[in-house]
Design an enzyme around this catalytic site. Structure first.
Site, PDB file in Angstrom:
ATOM      1  CB  CYS A   1      -0.984  -0.033   1.160  1.00 19.32           C
ATOM      2  SG  CYS A   1      -2.430   1.029   0.930  1.00 19.32           S
TER       3      CYS A   1
ATOM      4  CG  HIS B   1      -3.774  -3.562   3.541  1.00 21.34           C
ATOM      5  ND1 HIS B   1      -2.565  -3.184   4.084  1.00 21.34           N
ATOM      6  CD2 HIS B   1      -4.329  -2.435   3.029  1.00 21.34           C
ATOM      7  CE1 HIS B   1      -2.403  -1.876   3.911  1.00 21.34           C
ATOM      8  NE2 HIS B   1      -3.452  -1.400   3.270  1.00 21.34           N
TER       9      HIS B   1
END
Length: 482
Positions: A328, A424
């Protein structure tokens, strides 16, 4: 409602263990935290975000996570400003003083969510935030006694004996509370005991005599708790211990580190050592991989990274043949540039990235929140969730890390030593994790399933609480409303 004498006293994991214990007794259980402050977030099936701890508690209760389980989530962007998430969606960014004025408007949302959960459950287990002893924050409180009094729920106070001073913490909490707040507390739990619990019998009697509260039990230290996702980044501030494990992964501790439970499946591997690198320390030269985690503020933490000299360590590691991976925000940092033209993450402007991937990121548009299933280009299945703002484009995205239903995700360098993506939770996918680690140790054996291990730990935690707490008395207290 479990409230604590301070942060990190174990409220989150006690709530998870009790959720599993009461669920196994045949009750319909829901977890609830009125207000949470954490950059460790989870995504619900309907595209909202809640605190990661509430997602774990929902799992313990064997129900799907819901935005009602954490109606107000604060995600810090700076030391004084946080993004305010209400019912899973971003409402505003507020300075600390602004948020104090905003809280009165949020109580209705909190009570609505509580009513929603109460209507569908036999038992709602509520987790407080911080401590009710922070009486300077009592006016307008929605996280502790302000909520408990308004909802009419009984409170059990949790003290942490491992940090010392638990008698003073419990007795002192009562002494600073206004009488009506103190009357809401029906008893206490002493958590994280090490040694012979009989040696604390005198301590229990002293607390009971000074407060008039009964003890619901003393919970010994639960060794496997480290395998469960933590609520606060404070757990990362504890120094890494020396290890002879052969595969070493360095993780710089950003000032706004987010979703650091991405690393839990790696930490659970017997032959992997995760080295959390605190500010001011250099990244060791002898690590196999540098992993850049997620962050709530990419530009701010990119500047923070450079201020620590970590950019030089990372580039040196790469020049000498080392591998680098980003998740991310960490993935965004690996590119040539990161742009935030509107200041959506708190800092307006652009910064050059580390330049290890030929990609460029612009932080703009709506936040993407969704659970995802996909595969690697080689066909290995992955499951996780996205929670980010922005688009990353460039030549290296032609070598994606993952193939997801909405399109390719991530990028990899030509030589395969640098990569990253937005998903994630991907390391919890056993086959992906095994293949990822095999890049560094081709001879290693795949480990046991991570998700199955979490279930085993939750059951073990429930057994632990059944043994050391009076759950019948807690259930009786839970039925005392008003």
């Amino acid at each position: 409602m479990l409230q604590g004498t301070g942060s990190d006293v174990g409220k989150s994991l006690l709530t998870a263990g009790l959720a599993r214990a009461f669920t196994r007794r045949g009750l319909s259980v829901r977890p609830f935290k009125p207000q949470n402050m954490s950059n460790n977030a989870a995504v619900t099936a309907d595209g909202g975000e809640i605190g990661r701890a509430q997602a774990l508690q929902a799992r313990a209760a064997k129900v799907a996570p819901s935005v009602h389980m954490n109606p107000v989530l604060l995600k810090p962007e700076t030391d004084r400003r946080a993004q305010v998430i209400v019912h899973g969606k971003a409402l505003a960014a507020a300075e600390a003083a602004e948020y104090q004025a905003l809280k009165a408007r949020l109580l209705g949302a909190v009570l609505d969510s509580f009513s929603h959960l109460e209507a569908e459950a036999d038992l709602v287990l509520i987790e407080g935030a911080g401590s009710p002893a922070e009486i300077n924050l009592r006016a307008g409180d929605i996280a502790n006694m302000g909520f408990a009094r308004r909802a009419g729920v009984p409170v059990v106070l949790v003290g942490d004996i491992d940090r010392g001073g638990v008698i003073a913490a419990l007795v002192g909490t009562q002494s600073v509370l206004e009488p009506a707040d103190a009357a809401q507390i029906k008893g206490f739990i002493v958590n994280k005991f090490r040694g012979d619990v009989r040696l604390f019998d005198g301590g229990l009697r002293a607390i009971e005599a000074r407060t008039g509260w009964p003890s619901f039990g003393v919970v010994p230290w639960f060794r496997d708790v480290a395998l469960l996702p933590a609520e606060d980044a404070v757990v990362l501030e504890r120094p890494s211990t020396a290890s002879s494990r052969p595969l070493r992964i360095a993780v710089p501790m950003f000032s706004r580190i987010a979703n650091f439970d991405d690393l839990d499946p790696l930490r659970a591997e017997a032959d992997v050592e995760i080295l959390f690198i605190p500010p001011g320390q250099m990244i060791p030269r002898d690590v196999d991989l540098i992993l850049l985690p997620g962050t709530k503020a990419t530009l701010a933490d990119l500047a923070f990274l450079r201020a620590q000299g970590w950019d030089l360590d990372i580039l040196s590691h790469h020049r000498h043949g080392g591998a680098v991976f980003g998740v991310c925000g960490g993935y965004q940092m690996l590119g040539r540039w990161v742009h935030d033209p509107a200041g959506v993450e708190g800092v307006q402007g652009s910064q050059p990235g580390l330049g290890l991937l030929d990609v460029e990121t612009t932080l703009a548009g709506d936040k993407i929140l969704r659970p995802v299933q996909g595969t690697t280009p080689e066909g290995i299945p992955v499951t996780g969730y996205e929670i980010h703002i922005g688009r990353t484009e460039g030549p290296d995205t032609a070598r994606p890390l993952l193939l997801l239903p909405h399109g390719p995700d991530g990028a990899q360098s030509r030589d395969g030593r640098v990569g990253g993506g937005y998903l994630h939770g991907l390391f919890a996918s056993d086959a992906f994790r095994a293949a990822f680690l095999a890049r560094f140790r081709p001879e290693r054996r795949a480990s046991a399933g991570f998700e199955a291990k979490i279930e085993t730990v939750l059951d073990g935690l429930a057994d632990h609480l059944e043994t050391h707490l009076n759950l019948d008395a807690l259930w009786a207290v839970a039925q005392q409303r008003g």
